[in-house]
Design an enzyme around this catalytic site. Structure first.
Site, PDB file in Angstrom:
ATOM      1  N   LYS A 185       0.884  -1.167   0.000  1.00 18.32           N
ATOM      2  CA  LYS A 185       0.000   0.000   0.000  1.00 18.32           C
ATOM      3  C   LYS A 185       0.924   1.220   0.000  1.00 18.32           C
ATOM      4  O   LYS A 185       1.597   1.515   0.989  1.00 18.32           O
ATOM      5  CB  LYS A 185      -0.908  -0.020   1.237  1.00 18.32           C
ATOM      6  N   GLY A 240       4.645   3.867  10.626  1.00 16.51           N
ATOM      7  CA  GLY A 240       3.742   5.004  10.787  1.00 16.51           C
ATOM      8  C   GLY A 240       3.583   5.331  12.263  1.00 16.51           C
ATOM      9  O   GLY A 240       4.433   4.973  13.084  1.00 16.51           O
ATOM     10  N   SER A 241       2.464   5.942  12.589  1.00 14.61           N
ATOM     11  CA  SER A 241       2.302   6.423  13.968  1.00 14.61           C
ATOM     12  C   SER A 241       1.938   5.275  14.917  1.00 14.61           C
ATOM     13  O   SER A 241       1.382   4.248  14.508  1.00 14.61           O
ATOM     14  CB  SER A 241       1.205   7.486  14.017  1.00 14.61           C
ATOM     15  N   THR A 242       2.215   5.499  16.197  1.00 14.37           N
ATOM     16  CA  THR A 242       1.879   4.503  17.212  1.00 14.37           C
ATOM     17  C   THR A 242       0.362   4.311  17.278  1.00 14.37           C
ATOM     18  O   THR A 242      -0.120   3.174  17.410  1.00 14.37           O
ATOM     19  CB  THR A 242       2.447   4.943  18.580  1.00 14.37           C
ATOM     20  N   VAL A 244      -1.961   4.606  14.876  1.00 12.72           N
ATOM     21  CA  VAL A 244      -2.448   3.760  13.770  1.00 12.72           C
ATOM     22  C   VAL A 244      -1.940   2.333  13.952  1.00 12.72           C
ATOM     23  O   VAL A 244      -2.650   1.355  13.694  1.00 12.72           O
ATOM     24  CB  VAL A 244      -2.033   4.347  12.398  1.00 12.72           C
ATOM     25  N   GLY A 245      -0.708   2.201  14.444  1.00 14.80           N
ATOM     26  CA  GLY A 245      -0.148   0.865  14.687  1.00 14.80           C
ATOM     27  C   GLY A 245      -1.026   0.049  15.625  1.00 14.80           C
ATOM     28  O   GLY A 245      -1.283  -1.138  15.395  1.00 14.80           O
ATOM     29  N   GLU A 262       7.103  -0.392  12.851  1.00 14.13           N
ATOM     30  CA  GLU A 262       8.092   0.651  13.118  1.00 14.13           C
ATOM     31  C   GLU A 262       7.284   1.921  13.346  1.00 14.13           C
ATOM     32  O   GLU A 262       6.791   2.530  12.401  1.00 14.13           O
ATOM     33  CB  GLU A 262       9.051   0.739  11.932  1.00 14.13           C
ATOM     34  N   CYS A 296      11.160   9.378  11.953  1.00 19.54           N
ATOM     35  CA  CYS A 296      10.858   8.760  13.257  1.00 19.54           C
ATOM     36  C   CYS A 296      12.066   8.771  14.176  1.00 19.54           C
ATOM     37  O   CYS A 296      11.913   8.605  15.379  1.00 19.54           O
ATOM     38  CB  CYS A 296      10.427   7.311  13.072  1.00 19.54           C
ATOM     39  N   GLU A 394       5.857  13.228  19.504  1.00 15.46           N
ATOM     40  CA  GLU A 394       6.849  13.406  18.443  1.00 15.46           C
ATOM     41  C   GLU A 394       6.422  14.642  17.632  1.00 15.46           C
ATOM     42  O   GLU A 394       5.304  14.690  17.119  1.00 15.46           O
ATOM     43  CB  GLU A 394       6.771  12.143  17.588  1.00 15.46           C
TER      44      GLU A 394
END
Ligand code: SIN
Length: 491
Positions: A185, A240-242, A244-245, A262, A296, A394
């Site tokens: 994606k 990506g972001s925590t 969304v993770g 990551e 990141c 962040e």
């Protein structure tokens, strides 16, 4: 279209369809979305708005291809990856133009990124033939135990916009080396680089269905849901972001996929009183301001021993005054825009929050509307204190935020006072301290007297809420392999 294509030596690298099963296809609905240049807000191109059904076709293609690809000799897979690396380097300038057009980073940085991205194919072309198992002494002397490493299957790879080439190759390299097939994606903000890479995969002779690249903007959540819940997908890798993770991890739980995540960082950058300050300055510029602070692994909290604090902060202010912010294609531009207006707004909020709680603004601190709505000035803030938003979030923008400390213990406590743990950096000439602090930092990666730690040979990844799994290095391939134990009776 003529605008962008005319900048390319080989205009056929500019693809506006998705790459599925070796063919270029649009969304069945015919819908597309616009890709914008973040510097100028000019329309660059349109890409297909894939939906769940389109995504299903890509997954089925990868599934069909996996049956034969997993059996190809490792040496053959290695040659394909090597060829893909070579083609990226042959087309370096065009790929860099595409990246700058959609990501905004200065052209020279895009060139550096494409080289870095290609190096993952080179590295994993070498790893493909070096996947080893073990022989193990069984408890029962009449048995022998061996382990086999096997490709996990079809992988769903969800890539971010900040390194539109490298964050894809870092996932695809080990996947293909291991014998997996992939559905990528592409990032909605920067999909054209991914599509150009797919064109080069095609030219490298990688069989149809092994690499599939799909795009979506409004349907990103839908496509993400398919990739994270589909029973054929056996592994998901996400950068990506925590936040969304966590969501994706929940979705993956329904089919218990193997995951590499990551996620966000909040890197401490510590300058001890015995540091080489010139070296620390070089390291800080590399770590903090790469891609205008949108990585990141960027230094987010800069902790400086009180005895060298004023001197070092002034060195940083003097250095950033030399930066030239503007359109990534501009002559001499060192720093580009942020990816979109929301990002610039968040940076502004972090500055305001810090100043309202007592921080001192030494440079910048304002958006740069004359350049465009996505530009924010390079900013230096001193007298930072715990409790400010920058300590907890962040920033993902060009703020160098300075904290003073008095003791090594205090620096370590401040550094670790965060829920995430991706990268951390420190500068010191004392070798005992170097070991002590490297071991004490709660992060997945430590830069000791160095600010640029990205390397295809290095295992990249975090601990705590920065995620898990490693990308790159000899460990990178393990995330795409399963371990099978074979016990053989010998009587
Ligand atoms: C990032 O994940 O933002 C940094 C990537 C890198 O340095 O490899």
């Amino acid at each position: 279209m003529a605008g962008m294509a005319s900048k390319l030596r080989d205009a056929s690298l500019l693809k506006t369809s998705c790459y599925v099963n070796g063919s270029w296809v649009g969304a069945a609905s015919g819908k597309t979305f616009a890709v914008e240049n973040p510097s100028t807000l000019a329309h660059v191109e349109s890409c297909p708005e894939f939906d769940a059904e389109d995504t299903e076709l890509a997954i089925q293609a990868a599934h069909a291809a996996f049956k034969s690809y997993k059996k190809t000799p490792a040496r053959t897979r290695a040659r394909w990856l090597r060829k893909w690396n070579d083609l990226m380097l042959e087309n370096l300038d065009d790929l860099a133009v595409i990246t700058t057009s959609e990501n905004g980073k200065p052209l020279a940085d895009s060139v550096t990124e494409v080289k870095y991205a290609a190096s993952f194919y080179e590295w994993f072309s070498e790893e493909a033939t070096r996947i080893y198992g073990d022989t193990i002494q069984a408890s029962n002397p009449a048995c022998r135990i061996m382990t086999l490493k096997e490709p996990i299957g079809v992988c769903g790879l969800i890539a971010p916009w900040n390194f539109p080439a490298a964050m894809i190759t870092r996932k695809v390299g080990p996947a293909l080396a291991a014998g997996c097939t992939v559905v990528i994606k592409a990032p909605a903000e920067a999909p054209l680089t991914a599509l150009a890479l797919a064109e080069l995969a095609h030219r490298a002779g990688i069989p149809a269905g092994v690499v599939n690249v799909i795009t979506a903007l409004d349907n990103t959540v839908t496509v993400g849901k398919v990739l994270t819940t589909h029973p054929i997908i056996k592994k998901v890798s996400f950068t990506g972001s925590t936040g969304v993770g966590k969501l994706l991890m929940n979705q993956c739980s329904s089919t218990l996929k193997k995951l590499s995540f990551e996620l966000g960082g909040n890197a401490p950058f510590i300058v001890f009183d015995d540091a080489d300050l010139d070296l620390a300055l070089k390291g800080l510029i590399a770590s903090k301001f790469r891609l205008s602070g949108q990585t990141c692994v960027c230094a987010n909290r800069i902790l400086v021993h009180r005895s060298v604090y004023d001197k070092f902060v002034q060195m940083v202010v003097d250095a950033v005054k030399q930066f030239k912010v503007g359109d990534g294609f501009g002559e001499g531009i060192t720093h580009g825009p942020l990816i979109h207006g929301r990002a610039a707004q968040k940076v502004g909020e972090h500055v305001k929050d810090a100043m309202s709680k007592g921080a001192k603004l030494l440079h910048g601190g304002e958006p740069l509307p004359a350049l465009g709505p996505n530009f924010f000035g390079i900013t230096v803030l001193a007298d930072m204190k715990p409790g400010m938003r920058i300590c907890e979030e962040e920033t993902f923008g060009p703020i160098a935020a300075f904290f003073a400390f008095d003791t090594e213990q205090e620096a370590i406590e401040l550094a670790n006072d965060t829920e995430v743990g991706l990268a951390g950096y420190f500068f010191s000439k004392d070798s005992s301290r170097c070991w002590r602090v490297a071991e004490a930092l709660e992060v997945g990666m430590v830069g000791v007297n160095v600010g640029a730690i990205s390397d295809p040979a290095a295992p990249f990844g975090g601990i705590k809420q920065s995620g898990f799994g490693r990308e790159g290095g000899k460990y990178g391939i393990d995330d795409y392999l399963t371990l099978k134990m074979v016990m053989t009776g010998v009587e």
